[in-house]
Design an enzyme around this catalytic site. Sequence first.
Site, PDB file in Angstrom:
ATOM      1  N   LEU A 141       0.818  -1.212   0.000  1.00  0.00           N
ATOM      2  CA  LEU A 141       0.000   0.000   0.000  1.00  0.00           C
ATOM      3  C   LEU A 141       0.850   1.258   0.000  1.00  0.00           C
ATOM      4  O   LEU A 141       0.539   2.223  -0.706  1.00  0.00           O
ATOM      5  CB  LEU A 141      -0.932   0.000   1.213  1.00  0.00           C
ATOM      6  CG  LEU A 141      -2.150  -0.916   1.118  1.00  0.00           C
ATOM      7  CD1 LEU A 141      -2.790  -1.085   2.486  1.00  0.00           C
ATOM      8  CD2 LEU A 141      -3.170  -0.364   0.132  1.00  0.00           C
ATOM      9  N   ASP A 158      10.928   3.885   4.850  1.00  0.00           N
ATOM     10  CA  ASP A 158      10.837   2.446   5.106  1.00  0.00           C
ATOM     11  C   ASP A 158      12.134   2.023   5.778  1.00  0.00           C
ATOM     12  O   ASP A 158      13.212   2.514   5.424  1.00  0.00           O
ATOM     13  CB  ASP A 158      10.641   1.664   3.802  1.00  0.00           C
ATOM     14  CG  ASP A 158      10.073   0.276   4.028  1.00  0.00           C
ATOM     15  OD1 ASP A 158      10.798  -0.577   4.587  1.00  0.00           O
ATOM     16  OD2 ASP A 158       8.916   0.043   3.651  1.00  0.00           O
ATOM     17  N   ASP A 200      13.735   6.146  11.838  1.00  0.00           N
ATOM     18  CA  ASP A 200      12.969   5.377  12.824  1.00  0.00           C
ATOM     19  C   ASP A 200      11.684   6.114  13.187  1.00  0.00           C
ATOM     20  O   ASP A 200      11.725   7.192  13.785  1.00  0.00           O
ATOM     21  CB  ASP A 200      13.824   5.163  14.069  1.00  0.00           C
ATOM     22  CG  ASP A 200      13.117   4.373  15.155  1.00  0.00           C
ATOM     23  OD1 ASP A 200      12.037   3.801  14.889  1.00  0.00           O
ATOM     24  OD2 ASP A 200      13.640   4.338  16.289  1.00  0.00           O
ATOM     25  N   ILE A 201      10.545   5.534  12.863  1.00  0.00           N
ATOM     26  CA  ILE A 201       9.261   6.172  13.165  1.00  0.00           C
ATOM     27  C   ILE A 201       8.821   5.950  14.606  1.00  0.00           C
ATOM     28  O   ILE A 201       7.836   6.540  15.048  1.00  0.00           O
ATOM     29  CB  ILE A 201       8.147   5.678  12.225  1.00  0.00           C
ATOM     30  CG1 ILE A 201       7.853   4.186  12.470  1.00  0.00           C
ATOM     31  CG2 ILE A 201       8.501   5.932  10.768  1.00  0.00           C
ATOM     32  CD1 ILE A 201       6.590   3.686  11.785  1.00  0.00           C
ATOM     33  N   ASN A 256       1.421   4.622   7.577  1.00  0.00           N
ATOM     34  CA  ASN A 256       1.064   3.370   6.919  1.00  0.00           C
ATOM     35  C   ASN A 256       1.837   2.166   7.444  1.00  0.00           C
ATOM     36  O   ASN A 256       1.355   1.039   7.355  1.00  0.00           O
ATOM     37  CB  ASN A 256       1.309   3.520   5.403  1.00  0.00           C
ATOM     38  CG  ASN A 256       1.239   2.210   4.670  1.00  0.00           C
ATOM     39  OD1 ASN A 256       0.173   1.640   4.484  1.00  0.00           O
ATOM     40  ND2 ASN A 256       2.396   1.703   4.232  1.00  0.00           N
ATOM     41  N   TYR A 274      -2.742  -6.969  17.213  1.00  0.00           N
ATOM     42  CA  TYR A 274      -2.982  -6.114  16.045  1.00  0.00           C
ATOM     43  C   TYR A 274      -4.333  -5.413  16.148  1.00  0.00           C
ATOM     44  O   TYR A 274      -4.458  -4.216  15.865  1.00  0.00           O
ATOM     45  CB  TYR A 274      -2.913  -6.988  14.795  1.00  0.00           C
ATOM     46  CG  TYR A 274      -3.139  -6.278  13.488  1.00  0.00           C
ATOM     47  CD1 TYR A 274      -2.148  -5.463  12.935  1.00  0.00           C
ATOM     48  CD2 TYR A 274      -4.317  -6.457  12.772  1.00  0.00           C
ATOM     49  CE1 TYR A 274      -2.345  -4.835  11.706  1.00  0.00           C
ATOM     50  CE2 TYR A 274      -4.516  -5.844  11.551  1.00  0.00           C
ATOM     51  CZ  TYR A 274      -3.531  -5.028  11.025  1.00  0.00           C
ATOM     52  OH  TYR A 274      -3.737  -4.415   9.815  1.00  0.00           O
ATOM     53  N   LYS A 309      -4.879  -1.402  16.227  1.00  0.00           N
ATOM     54  CA  LYS A 309      -5.651  -0.734  15.181  1.00  0.00           C
ATOM     55  C   LYS A 309      -6.900  -0.060  15.742  1.00  0.00           C
ATOM     56  O   LYS A 309      -7.321   1.001  15.250  1.00  0.00           O
ATOM     57  CB  LYS A 309      -6.031  -1.737  14.090  1.00  0.00           C
ATOM     58  CG  LYS A 309      -4.846  -2.176  13.234  1.00  0.00           C
ATOM     59  CD  LYS A 309      -4.148  -0.980  12.589  1.00  0.00           C
ATOM     60  CE  LYS A 309      -3.150  -1.397  11.531  1.00  0.00           C
ATOM     61  NZ  LYS A 309      -2.431  -0.231  10.959  1.00  0.00           N
ATOM     62  N   THR A 313      -1.214  -7.006  -0.125  1.00  0.00           N
ATOM     63  CA  THR A 313       0.049  -6.577   0.470  1.00  0.00           C
ATOM     64  C   THR A 313       0.795  -7.818   0.948  1.00  0.00           C
ATOM     65  O   THR A 313       0.261  -8.937   0.896  1.00  0.00           O
ATOM     66  CB  THR A 313      -0.187  -5.635   1.673  1.00  0.00           C
ATOM     67  OG1 THR A 313      -0.808  -6.390   2.741  1.00  0.00           O
ATOM     68  CG2 THR A 313      -1.089  -4.466   1.290  1.00  0.00           C
TER      69      THR A 313
END
Length: 291
Positions: free
Chosen positions: A18, A37, A63-64, A90, A161, A165, A195
Site C-alpha cells: 500500500l 521504510d 525510525d518512526i 502506513n 494487532y 488498530k 500486500t
Amino acid sequence: MGICEQRTVIITGAGGGLGRAYALAFAAEGANVVVNDIRHDAAAEVVADVVAAGGHAIANDGDITSLAGAQGIVDAAVAAFGDAQVLVNNAGVLRDRMFLSLTEEDWDTVMRVHLRGHFCLANVLGRRWREQSKAGQKVEARIINTTSGAGLQGSIGQSNYVAAKAGIAGLTLIQAAELGRYGITVNSLAPAARTAMTEGAMPDMVKPPEQGFDAWDPLNVASIVVWLGSTQSSRVTGRCFEAKGGELSIADGWRTGRILDKGARWAPAELGPVVERLIAESIPPQKVYGT
C-alpha cells in the site's frame, strides 16, 4: 495539474504494498514524496519508480518509533522540499497468535510499530504546524492514519494487532478534535488490498484475477488517501474510511445506544431483563473476522 501539486507527503512503510501505491499515486498528482521504510533498498526502488514516472521523491529509513527519529524524517523532508504538509501513517507489522499464545515481545512489537509509530511523526509534525499557524501562516495539513477492519470488528488470532488498530481509530478522533484549530485534519483508513501481510494471511483470496477488474490492487485504495491528503478535503476530519477495490464507505463507530432510565439505582438482580431488552433493541455488531 494534479490535486496535490507542490504538496509534500511523508509516507511510512512505503517500500512496498500500500505504501508504494500511495507514493506513486501522490506523485502522479504532483506531490513531492518522502518514501520512508526501514528497508532502505526497498524505499530507493520506489523512489526510482516515482522518478521514472516524472515525479519527485527521496528515500528515507528513519525510525518512526522515536521522536528523535521522527524529527530526522521531518528534517529530511524540509531539506529536500522546503516543508511537509501531509503525513500518511502506513507502516505496520504482524505477530499473529491466539491470545493465550502471545508473548510480551509479540505484544510490544505490534504496539511499538503501530501505536508508537503513529504517535511520533504526528507529534513532531503537529507541533511544527501549530507553530506555523500561530505565526499567522495558513496551514493546510493532513494526517491519514491506518486502522483496519480487524481494528473495527476484531479478528481471531490477532488480538495485539486488533488492539493497536482500534487504538489508532480512537486516536484519530482525539487528534481531529484537538488539531483542527491549527488547520490540521485527521482521518483514518481501513484498507483492503494485496500486500505482503494479506498475501501471507489469505493468498488465494487476494491473488490477481486472470482477467477483469483487480479489486485487490493497492492502487484502488490509494485514490481516497491522495484525496484526503489534498486541499480539497479541508472540511473532512475525524472520519474512518473503509476502501477496497471500487468500494468506499465511512465506518459508523461506537455510539450511545438506547437508554433505559429507572430514575434510581438498579438492583443487580433486576438487570437481566433490562440488558436483554437493550440487546434486543440494539443493532447487532458485525461478526468478528474468523468466527
